[in-house]
Design an enzyme around this catalytic site. Structure first.
Site, PDB file in Angstrom:
ATOM      1  N   SER A   1      11.808   9.086 -17.125  1.00 61.04           N
ATOM      2  CA  SER A   1      12.287   9.731 -15.887  1.00 61.04           C
ATOM      3  C   SER A   1      13.498   8.943 -15.396  1.00 61.04           C
ATOM      4  CB  SER A   1      11.202   9.721 -14.806  1.00 61.04           C
ATOM      5  OG  SER A   1      11.020   8.392 -14.307  1.00 61.04           O
TER       6      SER A   1
ATOM      7  N   LYS B   1      14.600   1.208 -13.977  1.00 62.12           N
ATOM      8  CA  LYS B   1      13.954  -0.073 -14.289  1.00 62.12           C
ATOM      9  C   LYS B   1      14.549  -0.688 -15.556  1.00 62.12           C
ATOM     10  CE  LYS B   1      10.675  -0.271 -11.137  1.00 62.12           C
ATOM     11  NZ  LYS B   1      10.583  -1.326 -10.142  1.00 62.12           N
TER      12      LYS B   1
ATOM     13  N   THR C   1       8.232  -1.893 -15.268  1.00 64.60           N
ATOM     14  CA  THR C   1       7.148  -0.938 -15.509  1.00 64.60           C
ATOM     15  C   THR C   1       6.890  -0.789 -17.001  1.00 64.60           C
ATOM     16  OG1 THR C   1       6.532   1.387 -15.338  1.00 64.60           O
ATOM     17  CG2 THR C   1       8.872   0.929 -15.266  1.00 64.60           C
TER      18      THR C   1
ATOM     19  N   TYR D   1      13.683   7.545 -12.632  1.00 61.33           N
ATOM     20  CA  TYR D   1      13.109   6.325 -12.041  1.00 61.33           C
ATOM     21  C   TYR D   1      12.891   5.264 -13.117  1.00 61.33           C
ATOM     22  CZ  TYR D   1       9.244   3.158 -11.387  1.00 61.33           C
ATOM     23  OH  TYR D   1       8.466   2.040 -11.424  1.00 61.33           O
ATOM     24  N   HIS D   2      12.179   5.649 -14.205  1.00 59.49           N
ATOM     25  CA  HIS D   2      11.897   4.671 -15.255  1.00 59.49           C
ATOM     26  C   HIS D   2      13.201   4.133 -15.851  1.00 59.49           C
ATOM     27  CE1 HIS D   2       7.818   6.603 -15.115  1.00 59.49           C
ATOM     28  NE2 HIS D   2       7.434   5.371 -15.357  1.00 59.49           N
TER      29      HIS D   2
HETATM   30  P1  NAD Z   1       5.916   1.482  -2.460  1.00 56.84           P
HETATM   31  O1  NAD Z   1       6.856   2.632  -2.385  1.00 56.84           O
HETATM   32  O2  NAD Z   1       4.583   1.621  -1.838  1.00 56.84           O
HETATM   33  O3  NAD Z   1       6.609   0.174  -1.842  1.00 56.84           O
HETATM   34  C1  NAD Z   1       7.971  -0.127  -2.003  1.00 56.84           C
HETATM   35  C2  NAD Z   1       8.461  -0.763  -0.698  1.00 56.84           C
HETATM   36  O4  NAD Z   1       9.841  -1.097  -0.843  1.00 56.84           O
HETATM   37  C3  NAD Z   1       8.373   0.193   0.493  1.00 56.84           C
HETATM   38  O5  NAD Z   1       7.744  -0.431   1.584  1.00 56.84           O
HETATM   39  C4  NAD Z   1       9.825   0.540   0.808  1.00 56.84           C
HETATM   40  O6  NAD Z   1      10.039   0.766   2.189  1.00 56.84           O
HETATM   41  C5  NAD Z   1      10.556  -0.684   0.297  1.00 56.84           C
HETATM   42  N1  NAD Z   1      11.934  -0.399  -0.135  1.00 56.84           N
HETATM   43  C6  NAD Z   1      12.356   0.530  -1.027  1.00 56.84           C
HETATM   44  N2  NAD Z   1      13.696   0.470  -1.153  1.00 56.84           N
HETATM   45  C7  NAD Z   1      14.114  -0.526  -0.331  1.00 56.84           C
HETATM   46  C8  NAD Z   1      15.378  -1.070  -0.022  1.00 56.84           C
HETATM   47  N3  NAD Z   1      16.493  -0.580  -0.570  1.00 56.84           N
HETATM   48  N4  NAD Z   1      15.451  -2.100   0.846  1.00 56.84           N
HETATM   49  C9  NAD Z   1      14.323  -2.595   1.432  1.00 56.84           C
HETATM   50  N5  NAD Z   1      13.088  -2.111   1.189  1.00 56.84           N
HETATM   51  C10 NAD Z   1      13.002  -1.081   0.318  1.00 56.84           C
HETATM   52  O7  NAD Z   1       5.813   1.113  -4.008  1.00 56.84           O
HETATM   53  P2  NAD Z   1       4.686   0.261  -4.751  1.00 56.84           P
HETATM   54  O8  NAD Z   1       3.727   1.193  -5.344  1.00 56.84           O
HETATM   55  O9  NAD Z   1       4.240  -0.834  -3.885  1.00 56.84           O
HETATM   56  O10 NAD Z   1       5.548  -0.347  -5.939  1.00 56.84           O
HETATM   57  C11 NAD Z   1       6.220  -1.587  -5.767  1.00 56.84           C
HETATM   58  C12 NAD Z   1       6.997  -1.925  -7.024  1.00 56.84           C
HETATM   59  O11 NAD Z   1       6.094  -2.019  -8.120  1.00 56.84           O
HETATM   60  C13 NAD Z   1       8.035  -0.886  -7.401  1.00 56.84           C
HETATM   61  O12 NAD Z   1       9.198  -1.537  -7.865  1.00 56.84           O
HETATM   62  C14 NAD Z   1       7.384  -0.120  -8.521  1.00 56.84           C
HETATM   63  O13 NAD Z   1       8.355   0.382  -9.405  1.00 56.84           O
HETATM   64  C15 NAD Z   1       6.530  -1.166  -9.176  1.00 56.84           C
HETATM   65  N6  NAD Z   1       5.341  -0.574  -9.834  1.00 56.84           N
HETATM   66  C16 NAD Z   1       4.405   0.119  -9.102  1.00 56.84           C
HETATM   67  C17 NAD Z   1       3.307   0.673  -9.747  1.00 56.84           C
HETATM   68  C18 NAD Z   1       2.258   1.465  -9.019  1.00 56.84           C
HETATM   69  O14 NAD Z   1       1.352   2.011  -9.669  1.00 56.84           O
HETATM   70  N7  NAD Z   1       2.308   1.566  -7.690  1.00 56.84           N
HETATM   71  C19 NAD Z   1       3.170   0.491 -11.124  1.00 56.84           C
HETATM   72  C20 NAD Z   1       4.137  -0.218 -11.828  1.00 56.84           C
HETATM   73  C21 NAD Z   1       5.225  -0.751 -11.174  1.00 56.84           C
HETATM   74  N1  USQ Z   2      -0.770  12.877 -14.520  1.00 59.48           N
HETATM   75  C1  USQ Z   2      -1.714  13.881 -14.655  1.00 59.48           C
HETATM   76  N2  USQ Z   2      -2.177  14.451 -13.522  1.00 59.48           N
HETATM   77  C2  USQ Z   2      -1.782  14.071 -12.272  1.00 59.48           C
HETATM   78  C3  USQ Z   2      -0.839  13.037 -12.156  1.00 59.48           C
HETATM   79  C4  USQ Z   2      -0.332  12.464 -13.305  1.00 59.48           C
HETATM   80  O1  USQ Z   2      -2.105  14.248 -15.767  1.00 59.48           O
HETATM   81  O2  USQ Z   2      -2.262  14.641 -11.289  1.00 59.48           O
HETATM   82  C5  USQ Z   2      -0.260  12.203 -15.729  1.00 59.48           C
HETATM   83  C6  USQ Z   2       1.251  12.184 -15.868  1.00 59.48           C
HETATM   84  O3  USQ Z   2       1.732  13.341 -16.476  1.00 59.48           O
HETATM   85  C7  USQ Z   2       1.481  10.918 -16.678  1.00 59.48           C
HETATM   86  C8  USQ Z   2       0.345  10.021 -16.257  1.00 59.48           C
HETATM   87  O4  USQ Z   2      -0.633  10.849 -15.633  1.00 59.48           O
HETATM   88  O5  USQ Z   2       1.333  11.198 -18.032  1.00 59.48           O
HETATM   89  C9  USQ Z   2       0.741   8.927 -15.277  1.00 59.48           C
HETATM   90  O6  USQ Z   2       1.379   9.504 -14.150  1.00 59.48           O
HETATM   91  P1  USQ Z   2       1.394   8.754 -12.739  1.00 59.48           P
HETATM   92  O7  USQ Z   2       2.033   9.656 -11.743  1.00 59.48           O
HETATM   93  O8  USQ Z   2       0.064   8.214 -12.434  1.00 59.48           O
HETATM   94  O9  USQ Z   2       2.307   7.480 -13.062  1.00 59.48           O
HETATM   95  P2  USQ Z   2       3.850   7.343 -13.367  1.00 59.48           P
HETATM   96  O10 USQ Z   2       4.627   8.539 -13.016  1.00 59.48           O
HETATM   97  O11 USQ Z   2       3.977   6.846 -14.775  1.00 59.48           O
HETATM   98  O12 USQ Z   2       4.307   6.203 -12.358  1.00 59.48           O
HETATM   99  C10 USQ Z   2       3.432   5.216 -11.845  1.00 59.48           C
HETATM  100  C11 USQ Z   2       4.119   4.559 -10.651  1.00 59.48           C
HETATM  101  C12 USQ Z   2       5.399   3.886 -11.133  1.00 59.48           C
HETATM  102  C13 USQ Z   2       5.057   2.925 -12.262  1.00 59.48           C
HETATM  103  C14 USQ Z   2       4.301   3.606 -13.380  1.00 59.48           C
HETATM  104  C15 USQ Z   2       3.757   2.624 -14.383  1.00 59.48           C
HETATM  105  O13 USQ Z   2       4.426   5.547  -9.673  1.00 59.48           O
HETATM  106  O14 USQ Z   2       5.992   3.187 -10.051  1.00 59.48           O
HETATM  107  O15 USQ Z   2       6.249   2.393 -12.779  1.00 59.48           O
HETATM  108  O16 USQ Z   2       3.142   4.253 -12.828  1.00 59.48           O
HETATM  109  S1  USQ Z   2       3.803   3.293 -16.035  1.00 59.48           S
HETATM  110  O17 USQ Z   2       3.084   4.555 -16.036  1.00 59.48           O
HETATM  111  O18 USQ Z   2       3.185   2.315 -16.895  1.00 59.48           O
HETATM  112  O19 USQ Z   2       5.192   3.524 -16.343  1.00 59.48           O
END
Ligand code: NAD
Ligand code: USQ
Length: 460
Positions: free
Chosen positions: A179, A185, A144, A181-182
């Site tokens: 966070s 990664k 991420t 979560y981050h």
């Molecule tokens: P999502 O939660 O929709 O999908 C993740 C999938 O992985 C789910 O179907 C879940 O059931 C499965 N999963 C989770 N843990 C598991 C485990 N231990 N074993 C098997 N399956 C498991 O998430 P997404 O939005 O599709 O994101 C996918 C990936 O991309 C993540 O690693 C996330 O960090 C990364 N990512 C997402 C975004 C975004 O904006 N959605 C942005 C940047 C990075």
């Molecule tokens: N934010 C608002 N209002 C909202 C929701 C979010 O102002 O209603 C702000 C947050 O405070 C933050 C920004 O928008 O500053 C982004 O928040 P987000 O919830 O859209 O994204 P984030 O928590 O960063 O996480 C998402 C995905 C995660 C991925 C990440 C990419 O859930 O899996 O890793 O985006 S990045 O942001 O580049 O780290």
């Protein structure tokens, strides 16, 4: 190519699996369906009515004449992972299967621990399994942009040249995640880099920005293929949330000043980036890092764009500034490089073109499903919830129901009956092809909040 998509039932994973399948790659999906369970735990639903995985895969076969193999299981289960890799022999593994919500990881101790164990152990298991079973397979790992944080200098793609006391070196770019979560990664990236160096693994870390939209050419083929679109305060990302809020006349929830600037990309670019990474693999021993986003916006920029597009649809959209529940810079310098995927041929879809079609219209179409109670942020970075010693297991009825259905094995067309949900950590519960064959007692025992052991380290 043979491409195994871990997390293929999720938002990015489902769209990617279909995109790759449509382009004649052989595709397998691995997922334990836990994401559907988190919806149930939080009592939320995706805006779009997604179908059970078995129905989705059958609908894809019907619509496109293409098969996708499905392996239900948990990547924190080492034996399951090894047997799946052995049976399927992928050329590339795309790893999406993690807990990806920053707010979810900040709820309390239990959710922080779960997030880090699920993500870090899953990736470690995958590294060991690849090394043991198919060491030449290319790992394409979703990282991420949030690993970098918001430094007051330009963000490079993974590495930065530093001069110090007259010496110079190319070093990993400093990480300042925001966070638990981050942070998971960042831990993953270090583990992957280490195994590339130590074992000669080949890996690409895709530092992805925030993904928006839900429509790709493939999911648009049939209503049963529809992808998820989260708008709730835990899993909903900012732009998807703003569009859902605009659709029901709820003031857009800008946190703080709204100067938080991030990289964004259309889900149609996510799927293309994954294909580009797979078809141009890293060399053995190479730990390659791409910044995967196409444009950067501040949160307030986005709110204003949604406001103006909403007005074109006759919606009255107001903007609210809420106290920021997160600890983050609300105004800062941000300039992140992102040329490596463009160099491989990525042609971006720009937000200005996608906003109406892929986002606002979808939000309006399904607005009757929106529950405005899920908009208000409740997870506070500064005040984690007190520790809950014992929480009830919340297995979703929908999950159990979906698992009782038949998942079709695309290669030979034979249906595999799954009488109950999979256990998350019992190797003996899987056949040698990694498919689950479990009993009711397994189902009662397993919980998404009980991550399994990494090889050699028992859970209890
Ligand atoms: P999502 O939660 O929709 O999908 C993740 C999938 O992985 C789910 O179907 C879940 O059931 C499965 N999963 C989770 N843990 C598991 C485990 N231990 N074993 C098997 N399956 C498991 O998430 P997404 O939005 O599709 O994101 C996918 C990936 O991309 C993540 O690693 C996330 O960090 C990364 N990512 C997402 C975004 C975004 O904006 N959605 C942005 C940047 C990075
Ligand atoms: N934010 C608002 N209002 C909202 C929701 C979010 O102002 O209603 C702000 C947050 O405070 C933050 C920004 O928008 O500053 C982004 O928040 P987000 O919830 O859209 O994204 P984030 O928590 O960063 O996480 C998402 C995905 C995660 C991925 C990440 C990419 O859930 O899996 O890793 O985006 S990045 O942001 O580049 O780290």
């Amino acid at each position: 190519m043979r491409i195994l998509v871990l997390g293929g039932d999720g938002y990015c994973g489902w769209a990617t699996a279909l995109y790759l399948s449509a382009r004649n790659h052989s595709v397998g999906i691995v997922d334990n369906l836990v994401r559907r369970e988190w919806d149930s735990e939080l009592e939320v639903e995706t805006l779009t009515p997604i179908r059970p995985l078995s129905e989705r895969v059958a609908a894809w076969h019907k619509a496109a004449g293409r098969s996708v193999d499905v392996f239900i299981g948990d990547v924190t289960n080492y034996d399951f992972l090894c047997s799946t890799l052995k049976a399927w022999q992928p050329d590339a593994v795309v790893h999406f299967a993690e807990q990806r919500s920053a707010p979810y990881s900040m709820i309390d101790l239990e959710h922080a621990v779960f997030t880090q164990v699920n993500n870090v152990v899953g990736t470690l298991n995958l590294l060991f399994a690849l090394h043991e079973v198919c060491p030449y397979c290319h790992l394409v790992k979703l990282g991420t942009m949030g690993e970098y944080g918001t430094p007051n200098i330009d963000i490079e793609e993974g590495y930065i040249t530093i001069e110090h006391n007259g010496r110079r070196d190319l070093l990993p770019y400093p990480k300042q995640p925001g966070s638990f979560y981050h942070l998971s990664k960042v831990h993953d990236s270090h583990n992957i880099a280490f195994t590339c160096k130590t074992w000669g693994m080949r890996a690409t870390d895709l530092n992805q920005g925030i993904v928006y939209g839900t429509v790709t050419d493939e999911v648009a083929l049939d209503e049963a293929l529809i992808n998820r679109f989260d708008y709730d305060q835990v899993f909903g990302t900012v732009l998807n949330r703003f569009c859902a809020q605009a659709a029901v006349g709820y003031p857009l929830t800008v946190y703080g000043e709204g100067g938080q600037t991030r990289g964004f990309l259309d889900i149609r670019d996510t799927v293309r980036c994954i294909e580009l990474a797979c078809t141009h693999p890293a060399a053995p021993g190479e730990f390659r890092v791409f910044n995967q986003f196409t444009e950067q916006f501040s949160v307030l920029d986005l709110a204003r764009m949604v406001q103006s597009e909403g007005e074109k649809l006759g919606l009255k959209v107001s903007i609210d500034h809420l106290p920021d529940p997160r600890v983050e810079a609300e105004r800062h310098y941000y300039n992140a490089k992102h040329s490596r995927l463009s160099d491989l041929g990525l042609q971006p879809h720009l937000l200005s073109d996608a906003l109406l079609d892929s986002l606002m219209n979808i939000a309006v179409r399904y607005r009757d499903r929106i529950n405005p109670a899920h908009f208000q942020p409740r997870v506070n970075w500064r005040q984690p919830r007190p520790h809950v010693a014992q929480r009830p297991s919340r297995r979703a009825n929908a999950l159990a129901e979906s698992l009782r259905r038949v998942v079709r094995d695309g290669e030979n067309g034979e249906p595999i009956s799954m009488p109950s949900a999979p256990t998350l950590n019992r190797p003996d519960a899987f056949t040698d092809t990694g498919r689950s064959v479990l009993s009711e007692s397994d189902r009662a025992e397993s919980s998404p909040h009980e991550p399994a052991a990494v090889k050699g380290f028992p859970r209890d």
